[in-house]
Structures are given as C-alpha cells and as structure tokens.
Design a protein around this motif. Structure first.
Motif, mmCIF file in Angstrom:
data_model
loop_
_atom_site.group_PDB
_atom_site.id
_atom_site.type_symbol
_atom_site.label_atom_id
_atom_site.label_comp_id
_atom_site.label_asym_id
_atom_site.label_seq_id
_atom_site.Cartn_x
_atom_site.Cartn_y
_atom_site.Cartn_z
ATOM 1 N N THR A 161 0.839 -1.189 0.000
ATOM 2 C CA THR A 161 0.000 0.000 0.000
ATOM 3 C C THR A 161 0.878 1.245 0.000
ATOM 4 O O THR A 161 1.772 1.379 0.835
ATOM 5 N N VAL A 162 0.613 2.114 -0.961
ATOM 6 C CA VAL A 162 1.284 3.413 -1.029
ATOM 7 C C VAL A 162 0.267 4.435 -0.543
ATOM 8 O O VAL A 162 -0.834 4.527 -1.087
ATOM 9 N N ARG A 163 0.641 5.162 0.507
ATOM 10 C CA ARG A 163 -0.242 6.174 1.082
ATOM 11 C C ARG A 163 0.393 7.551 0.895
ATOM 12 O O ARG A 163 1.566 7.731 1.183
ATOM 13 N N ALA A 172 -2.439 -5.065 -9.629
ATOM 14 C CA ALA A 172 -3.109 -5.238 -8.338
ATOM 15 C C ALA A 172 -2.142 -5.436 -7.177
ATOM 16 O O ALA A 172 -2.571 -5.500 -6.027
ATOM 17 N N GLN A 173 -0.865 -5.502 -7.454
ATOM 18 C CA GLN A 173 0.117 -5.637 -6.380
ATOM 19 C C GLN A 173 0.227 -4.354 -5.563
ATOM 20 O O GLN A 173 0.759 -4.371 -4.452
ATOM 21 N N VAL A 174 -0.255 -3.232 -6.122
ATOM 22 C CA VAL A 174 -0.149 -1.938 -5.456
ATOM 23 C C VAL A 174 -1.538 -1.398 -5.163
ATOM 24 O O VAL A 174 -2.404 -1.373 -6.033
ATOM 25 N N CYS A 175 -1.713 -0.968 -3.933
ATOM 26 C CA CYS A 175 -2.946 -0.304 -3.521
ATOM 27 C C CYS A 175 -2.574 1.125 -3.163
ATOM 28 O O CYS A 175 -1.578 1.354 -2.473
ATOM 29 N N PHE A 215 -0.639 6.928 -8.290
ATOM 30 C CA PHE A 215 -1.250 5.604 -8.123
ATOM 31 C C PHE A 215 -1.522 4.956 -9.482
ATOM 32 O O PHE A 215 -1.266 3.762 -9.676
ATOM 33 N N GLU A 216 -2.019 5.734 -10.425
ATOM 34 C CA GLU A 216 -2.313 5.224 -11.765
ATOM 35 C C GLU A 216 -1.038 4.713 -12.445
ATOM 36 O O GLU A 216 -1.029 3.631 -13.036
ATOM 37 N N ARG A 217 0.032 5.470 -12.335
ATOM 38 C CA ARG A 217 1.291 5.056 -12.957
ATOM 39 C C ARG A 217 1.853 3.797 -12.297
ATOM 40 O O ARG A 217 2.357 2.902 -12.980
ATOM 41 N N LEU A 218 1.766 3.728 -10.978
ATOM 42 C CA LEU A 218 2.269 2.534 -10.290
ATOM 43 C C LEU A 218 1.427 1.310 -10.632
ATOM 44 O O LEU A 218 1.953 0.221 -10.844
ATOM 45 N N ARG A 219 0.107 1.483 -10.722
ATOM 46 C CA ARG A 219 -0.759 0.357 -11.093
ATOM 47 C C ARG A 219 -0.523 -0.080 -12.530
ATOM 48 O O ARG A 219 -0.676 -1.246 -12.852
#
Length: 104
Positions: free
Chosen positions: A10-12, A37-40, A28-32
């Motif tokens: 999870t990235v907050r 789904a590994q990143v929330c 978040f969009e770029r990381l996803r």
C-alpha cells in the motif's frame, strides 16, 4: 506459484489540497500500470477526519514536523515534503519483491 508475486503493498500519500490529490491519483495510476493489483493506493487529506485511519501520518502532522506531502510505502515513510518521484517509488516497490507486469 509459477513465479507470480503474491505481495501487495500500500502506497499512502498525505496532502492538503486538490493539487496534492490529483498528483496522488496520477502516481497511483502510474504505479498500477506497472505493478497492477500488487499496489494499492490511498490518499489522505491532512485536514480531513479520515486521516485518523492512518495514525503514523496523523502523529507526524500533529507534531508539526512534517511538511507535505508525506508518502508511505506500507508503513515506511519515504518522502517528507518535496517532489514525489514515480521512478523512486517503482524502484522501492521492486526492491520489496513486486514484479512489473504481474496481476495487471
């Protein structure tokens, strides 16, 4: 498991304005797009009651020692103020065992 990562991170991001929120959602969009789904991703506005859901950030803000944005990877604080670097976050996520292209 056929080499498929089951890690989830999870990235907050904590900010205080619409501009911070827009930046957070772009991050978040770029990381996803890389990790699927590994990143929330979760954005918190420093002035909203929802910040109580994330006590580590709330404590820093209450102490007045944390320029925004704050960026946490899981519970590790990785950015205090300044620029949010997607390449740096990607590198950190890879170091944690996330695999690009998995679970997209």
């Amino acid at each position: 498991m056929d080499g498929v990562s089951t890690n989830s991170v999870t990235v907050r991001i904590v900010g205080s304005s619409d501009a911070f929120a827009k930046t957070a959602y772009l991050v978040f969009e770029r990381l996803r797009s890389v990790f699927g789904a590994q990143v929330c991703g979760k954005y918190y506005n420093a002035g909203e009651p929802s910040l109580t859901e994330f006590p580590p950030a709330l404590a820093l803000i209450r102490l007045g020692e944390a320029p925004l944005p704050l960026v946490f990877v899981d519970n590790d604080l990785v950015v205090i103020g300044g620029k949010i670097s997607v390449p740096d976050l990607r590198q950190r996520l890879t170091a944690l065992g996330l695999k690009p292209g998995v679970n997209r």
